[in-house]
Design a protein around this motif. Structure first.
Motif, PDB file in Angstrom:
ATOM      1  N   ASN A   3      -5.724  30.991  30.615  1.00 50.37           N
ATOM      2  CA  ASN A   3      -4.275  31.054  30.797  1.00 50.37           C
ATOM      3  C   ASN A   3      -3.828  29.872  31.647  1.00 50.37           C
ATOM      4  N   ASN A   4      -2.529  29.763  31.808  1.00 44.05           N
ATOM      5  CA  ASN A   4      -1.934  28.674  32.571  1.00 44.05           C
ATOM      6  C   ASN A   4      -1.402  29.131  33.928  1.00 44.05           C
ATOM      7  N   PHE A   5      -1.902  30.227  34.458  1.00 45.60           N
ATOM      8  CA  PHE A   5      -1.340  30.771  35.687  1.00 45.60           C
ATOM      9  C   PHE A   5      -1.473  29.799  36.866  1.00 45.60           C
ATOM     10  N   ALA A 222       0.526  43.492  27.379  1.00 48.29           N
ATOM     11  CA  ALA A 222       0.135  42.249  26.712  1.00 48.29           C
ATOM     12  C   ALA A 222       1.037  41.937  25.530  1.00 48.29           C
ATOM     13  N   PRO A 223       2.342  41.708  25.764  1.00 50.20           N
ATOM     14  CA  PRO A 223       3.247  41.421  24.651  1.00 50.20           C
ATOM     15  C   PRO A 223       2.869  40.127  23.952  1.00 50.20           C
ATOM     16  N   THR A 224       3.211  40.045  22.686  1.00 47.79           N
ATOM     17  CA  THR A 224       2.931  38.843  21.918  1.00 47.79           C
ATOM     18  C   THR A 224       3.940  37.765  22.281  1.00 47.79           C
ATOM     19  N   ALA A 225       3.431  36.637  22.737  1.00 52.39           N
ATOM     20  CA  ALA A 225       4.308  35.529  23.113  1.00 52.39           C
ATOM     21  C   ALA A 225       4.510  34.614  21.908  1.00 52.39           C
ATOM     22  N   SER A 226       5.739  34.187  21.700  1.00 51.14           N
ATOM     23  CA  SER A 226       6.052  33.284  20.598  1.00 51.14           C
ATOM     24  C   SER A 226       7.070  32.272  21.066  1.00 51.14           C
ATOM     25  N   TRP A 227       7.100  31.129  20.385  1.00 49.72           N
ATOM     26  CA  TRP A 227       8.067  30.108  20.760  1.00 49.72           C
ATOM     27  C   TRP A 227       9.489  30.592  20.514  1.00 49.72           C
ATOM     28  N   ALA A 228       9.685  31.396  19.476  1.00 44.65           N
ATOM     29  CA  ALA A 228      11.019  31.941  19.226  1.00 44.65           C
ATOM     30  C   ALA A 228      11.452  32.857  20.371  1.00 44.65           C
ATOM     31  N   VAL A 260       7.467  33.941  32.050  1.00 42.51           N
ATOM     32  CA  VAL A 260       6.253  33.571  32.785  1.00 42.51           C
ATOM     33  C   VAL A 260       5.017  33.929  31.961  1.00 42.51           C
ATOM     34  N   TYR A 261       5.024  35.124  31.369  1.00 47.11           N
ATOM     35  CA  TYR A 261       3.887  35.544  30.548  1.00 47.11           C
ATOM     36  C   TYR A 261       3.703  34.599  29.364  1.00 47.11           C
ATOM     37  N   ALA A 262       4.811  34.240  28.712  1.00 47.29           N
ATOM     38  CA  ALA A 262       4.721  33.389  27.533  1.00 47.29           C
ATOM     39  C   ALA A 262       4.188  32.006  27.885  1.00 47.29           C
ATOM     40  N   VAL A 263       4.713  31.417  28.957  1.00 45.53           N
ATOM     41  CA  VAL A 263       4.242  30.095  29.368  1.00 45.53           C
ATOM     42  C   VAL A 263       2.763  30.155  29.766  1.00 45.53           C
ATOM     43  N   SER A 270      -4.706  24.663  24.724  1.00 45.83           N
ATOM     44  CA  SER A 270      -4.373  23.295  25.116  1.00 45.83           C
ATOM     45  C   SER A 270      -5.186  22.869  26.330  1.00 45.83           C
ATOM     46  N   PRO A 271      -5.523  21.573  26.434  1.00 42.72           N
ATOM     47  CA  PRO A 271      -6.225  21.095  27.643  1.00 42.72           C
ATOM     48  C   PRO A 271      -5.407  21.300  28.906  1.00 42.72           C
ATOM     49  N   LYS A 272      -4.087  21.442  28.793  1.00 43.31           N
ATOM     50  CA  LYS A 272      -3.265  21.627  29.985  1.00 43.31           C
ATOM     51  C   LYS A 272      -3.649  22.873  30.756  1.00 43.31           C
TER      52      LYS A 272
END
Length: 354
Positions: A3-5, A222-228, A260-263, A270-272
């Motif tokens: 994750n990106n936390f 654990a909701p599904t994160a989407s760009w929309a 926050v969850y989606a990001v 991603s490597p980020k």
């Protein structure tokens, strides 16, 4: 699961530094101007509590009560103690009192009690009294509330309450009580109500409790994160600035947890996502940014302006945070693997303190 936390916490810690640069130079804070109900520092703190609720609930689910308490103490207290000592030493450099007066003043030694969290003591004698904002470290006010959330989590662990429905009920209860406290009883940032524990005002406790347990709900659901979904929630969040104050804050409370969850989980391949995984500097940045900024304002004056203050404060703050992580925080966290040994050392008298 990756994750990106850590990256989000790092960004939030710097946002606190940036946001504080405005009041510390006597300037209006831009987030406050735009949103009305929210400062950049307030947003960052809410993000911290969301992530903390997610991670702490996850930690509690896989630990005994003893392990959980030791782990939380090792994460917060060692770095805090050294930050408190740092502020006292900084105070000795910048105080308007003589060295004899400063070191003999009861408030100087009382400041050491900040290492116990409840409550936080803010002033040091003669230190930064002429700055637009006084005191060496105003950021510490959130730590007693964070510790209170740990206490509640420990109680839930003892009671074996781990159902997502229980966390959802707690989230709703905190949220409803927060808004009722505003709408019916007039509580606000200026009028926080009484303390539920020393240094834990009711109003702040309710608001941050909502975000902490919203993070716990996200762990369970654990909701599904989407760009929309991110786009819709992001637009609603921004649009809240033009809504009536209470309506805008309700939208903020509903959208921030999902954002926050989606990001954190979108693009986790991603490597980020690796940013910040080797060293978590967010806590150190949070602890040291305010005193570094106060020193700069004291030397250059408030005319330095918020943008220059943020730019000049960032390198030394990151340096101190990196030193804190390497010398204090990471070694303390490594002790979590042997909690029984830590407790055994803690209960035995130490010759260095006698």
């Amino acid at each position: 699961m990756t994750n990106n936390f850590n990256l989000i916490r790092l960004a939030a810690a710097w946002l606190v530094l940036f946001s504080h640069s405005f009041p510390l130079t006597g300037s209006p804070e831009p987030f406050g101007i735009f949103f009305g109900y929210l400062s950049g520092g307030g947003l960052a703190v809410d993000v911290f509590f969301l992530i903390s609720g997610y991670l702490i609930t996850q930690s509690a689910a896989h630990r005994s009560l003893l392990d959980f308490c030791v782990a939380r103490a090792l994460r917060i207290l060692p770095a805090l103690f050294f930050a408190v000592v740092f502020c006292i030493l900084i105070g000795a450099t910048f105080t308007t009192l003589s060295q004899a007066e400063y070191w003999s003043h009861p408030a100087t030694w009382d400041y050491l009690r900040n290492a116990y969290l409840f409550p936080i003591r803010f002033p040091l004698p003669g230190v930064f009294d002429n700055n637009p904002v006084g005191g060496p470290n105003g950021s510490l006010w959130t730590l007693p509330i964070e510790a209170t959330m740990y206490i509640i989590s420990a109680c839930l662990l003892v009671l074996a309450i781990r159902s997502w429905k229980a966390f959802l009920a707690l989230t709703v209860a905190f949220g409803v009580c927060y808004f009722v406290s505003q709408w019916q009883f007039g509580l606000s940032w200026a009028n926080k109500g009484g303390n539920i524990l020393p240094g834990v005002p009711l109003f702040n406790f309710l608001g941050m409790g909502y975000f902490f347990f919203a993070g716990a709900v996200l762990l369970k659901l654990a909701p599904t994160a989407s760009w929309a979904g991110v786009g819709f929630a992001g637009l609603a969040f921004i649009a809240s600035a033009w809504m009536p104050r209470h309506a805008g804050e309700v939208v903020y409370f509903l959208t921030l947890p999902y954002l926050v969850y989606a990001v954190a989980f979108i693009g986790r391949s991603s490597p980020k996502r690796r940013a910040g995984e080797r060293a978590d500097l967010s806590y150190g940045i949070y602890l040291y940014a305010f005193p570094v900024q106060q020193c700069i304002v004291h030397v250059w004056g408030a005319d330095i302006g918020p943008l220059w203050l943020a730019a000049l404060a960032t390198p030394p703050t990151v340096f101190l945070a990196a030193a804190s992580w390497r010398v204090i925080e990471r070694p303390a966290l490594n002790l979590k693997r042997k909690p029984a040994a830590v407790v055994a050392v803690a209960v035995q008298p130490s010759s260095s303190w006698t």
